[in-house]
Design an enzyme around this catalytic site. Structure first.
Site, short mmCIF file in Angstrom:
data_model
loop_
_atom_site.label_atom_id
_atom_site.label_comp_id
_atom_site.label_asym_id
_atom_site.label_seq_id
_atom_site.Cartn_x
_atom_site.Cartn_y
_atom_site.Cartn_z
N LYS A 135 -3.49 -8.09 10.93
CA LYS A 135 -5.20 -7.55 11.18
C LYS A 135 -5.60 -7.54 9.94
CE LYS A 135 -4.24 -2.76 12.55
NZ LYS A 135 -5.20 -2.01 12.11
N ASP A 136 -5.17 -6.73 8.57
CA ASP A 136 -6.04 -6.53 7.57
C ASP A 136 -6.70 -7.38 7.33
OD1 ASP A 136 -6.19 -3.87 8.12
OD2 ASP A 136 -4.42 -3.19 6.73
N ARG A 192 0.89 -1.32 -0.20
CA ARG A 192 -0.22 0.00 -0.31
C ARG A 192 0.66 1.62 -0.27
NH1 ARG A 192 -3.74 -0.34 5.38
NH2 ARG A 192 -4.37 1.37 4.25
N SER A 233 0.64 4.14 1.64
CA SER A 233 0.52 5.06 2.84
C SER A 233 1.94 4.38 3.49
CB SER A 233 -0.35 4.19 4.25
OG SER A 233 0.01 3.16 5.01
N ARG A 254 -4.38 12.10 12.36
CA ARG A 254 -5.86 11.29 13.41
C ARG A 254 -4.52 12.06 14.75
NH1 ARG A 254 -7.50 5.27 13.46
NH2 ARG A 254 -7.89 5.24 11.12
N CYS A 292 -13.58 -8.46 9.72
CA CYS A 292 -12.10 -7.13 10.63
C CYS A 292 -11.97 -6.11 11.04
CB CYS A 292 -10.69 -7.50 9.46
SG CYS A 292 -10.95 -5.92 8.30
N THR A 337 -11.59 7.52 17.24
CA THR A 337 -10.79 5.93 16.94
C THR A 337 -11.76 5.27 15.72
OG1 THR A 337 -10.54 3.52 17.00
CG2 THR A 337 -11.98 4.57 18.94
N ARG A 353 -13.77 -2.25 18.12
CA ARG A 353 -13.38 -3.16 19.23
C ARG A 353 -12.86 -2.02 19.76
NH1 ARG A 353 -8.28 -3.47 20.34
NH2 ARG A 353 -7.41 -2.48 18.06
N ARG A 354 -12.73 -1.15 19.38
CA ARG A 354 -11.67 -0.20 21.02
C ARG A 354 -12.79 0.29 21.24
NH1 ARG A 354 -7.03 1.76 16.27
NH2 ARG A 354 -5.34 1.05 17.26
N ARG A 359 -11.44 8.48 10.37
CA ARG A 359 -10.71 8.06 9.47
C ARG A 359 -9.48 8.46 9.92
NH1 ARG A 359 -12.20 4.62 5.49
NH2 ARG A 359 -9.41 4.02 4.89
N GLY A 360 -8.66 7.98 8.90
CA GLY A 360 -7.43 8.70 8.46
C GLY A 360 -5.77 8.05 8.87
N ASN A 361 -5.29 8.78 8.11
CA ASN A 361 -3.55 8.68 8.23
C ASN A 361 -3.22 8.88 9.91
OD1 ASN A 361 -2.59 10.73 8.00
ND2 ASN A 361 -1.60 10.52 5.75
N SER A 376 -12.85 2.94 15.02
CA SER A 376 -12.26 0.40 15.57
C SER A 376 -14.05 0.62 15.56
CB SER A 376 -10.86 0.35 15.99
OG SER A 376 -11.03 -0.72 16.45
#
Length: 323
Positions: A85-86, A15, A17, A161, A248, A129, A133-134, A155-157, A131
């Site tokens: 994890k992806d 990717r 990023s 964030r 995921c 976040t 999950r978080r 969202r975002g890099n 996520s």
């Protein structure tokens, strides 16, 4: 004249990023050392990179992976590096997970204003976040410990964030320690969240190196980068995720760690959690057993814990199911 096979640069799909480029660059150096061949990075844009929707809306599962896998199948790259994890829990037959290197720190971390710790955040603190999950675990912890927080989907890099905190839009953001380590920004962390507070995503902190299943020579070379303990741990975690039939982006946390007596590894402990994103209901269980020495053994450990979690009502707590 064609370049001799032994000296042709291996093409690593990654990717675009900053984080993906950093971790792929580290893998490229290691692969070059074990193969004696140069490695060039081939940048590939994935659907998850261009979509601005939240992961839960676009499906989550595989959105950062599909384009890389397509390039592998078409022979445009020789191997690819993913954040493990992806990866969807189902492995395509034509591709093989050739190596899972030693795992980075799997914990989640807080980057907060005024260098605050999570438990020192003011009442009404806004924590960003992307996520579920978080969100589920932070809200559950806050409810149980009298904290007043609001989790905000973002969202975002990494720059984007952390920028929300720097600009005063949010009081804190939650990120993965591994990612910040890999891009040299771990010093910006204001608090490391204990895995007793927030269990990471299955496979968090680990990388997956994938190549074509019929490339025996490359599979053998990449296998030198594989860490058997990391592979056993993430296999158990991902087996738990698969058995819960969760994508995921579902609010599932899992961590397998090794229990040692001095220098001797005795057992593997697997912990799993699933919860509603508002933190009102969670199912969290653990199991301990011998360190799996086979893929099937690690899979069985994950399935066994998932079965227990399902009997405790885990299925009803997941907003998203895999299709």
């Amino acid at each position: 004249m064609t370049e001799p096979h032994a000296t042709r640069a291996l093409r690593l799909g990654t990717r675009r990023s900053k984080l993906a480029m950093a971790q792929s660059g580290q893998v490229a150096e290691a692969v070059s050392q074990v193969t004696g061949r140069p490695v060039e990075l081939v940048e590939i844009t994935t659907y998850g990179d261009v979509s601005r929707a939240h992961l839960a809306q676009i499906g989550g599962t595989g959105v950062f992976v599909t384009a890389l896998r397509d390039a592998l199948v078409r022979g445009e790259v020789d191997f690819a590096v993913h954040s493990l994890k992806d990866l969807p829990t189902t492995q395509p037959e034509e591709l093989v997970l050739a190596a899972v290197p030693v795992r980075e720190d799997p914990r989640d971390v807080i980057v907060a204003r005024d260098a605050l710790k999570f438990t020192d955040l003011p009442r009404g603190a806004r924590i960003g976040t992307g996520s579920p999950r978080r969100m589920a675990q932070l809200n559950a912890y806050a409810r149980g410990h009298g904290l007043d927080i609001e989790t905000v989907p973002i969202r975002g890099n990494v720059d984007t964030r952390i920028g929300y905190v720097r600009d005063g839009e949010l009081d804190a953001v939650v990120l993965a320690a591994a990612g910040l380590n890999r891009i040299g920004r771990i010093d910006e962390v204001t608090d490391f969240l204990s895995v007793d507070t927030v269990l990471p995503a299955p496979g968090q902190g680990a990388l997956a190196i994938e190549c074509a299943a019929d490339n025996a020579e490359l599979i053998a070379a990449l296998a030198e980068l594989d860490d058997p303990f990391t592979r056993a741990a993430v296999t158990a975690e991902r087996s738990l995720l698969a058995a819960l039939e969760a994508g995921c982006s579902a609010p599932v946390g899992a961590l397998a760690d090794l229990l040692a007596d001095g220098q001797i590894v005795k057992e593997m402990r697997l912990r799993g959690v699933v919860g509603t994103t508002d933190g009102t209901r969670t199912v969290q269980l653990s199991t301990t057993g011998p360190v799996p020495d086979t893929h099937d053994g690690a899979v069985a450990l994950g399935r066994a814990l998932a079965t227990e979690m399902l009997t405790q009502g885990a299925a009803g707590l997941m907003g998203e199911r895999a299709h």
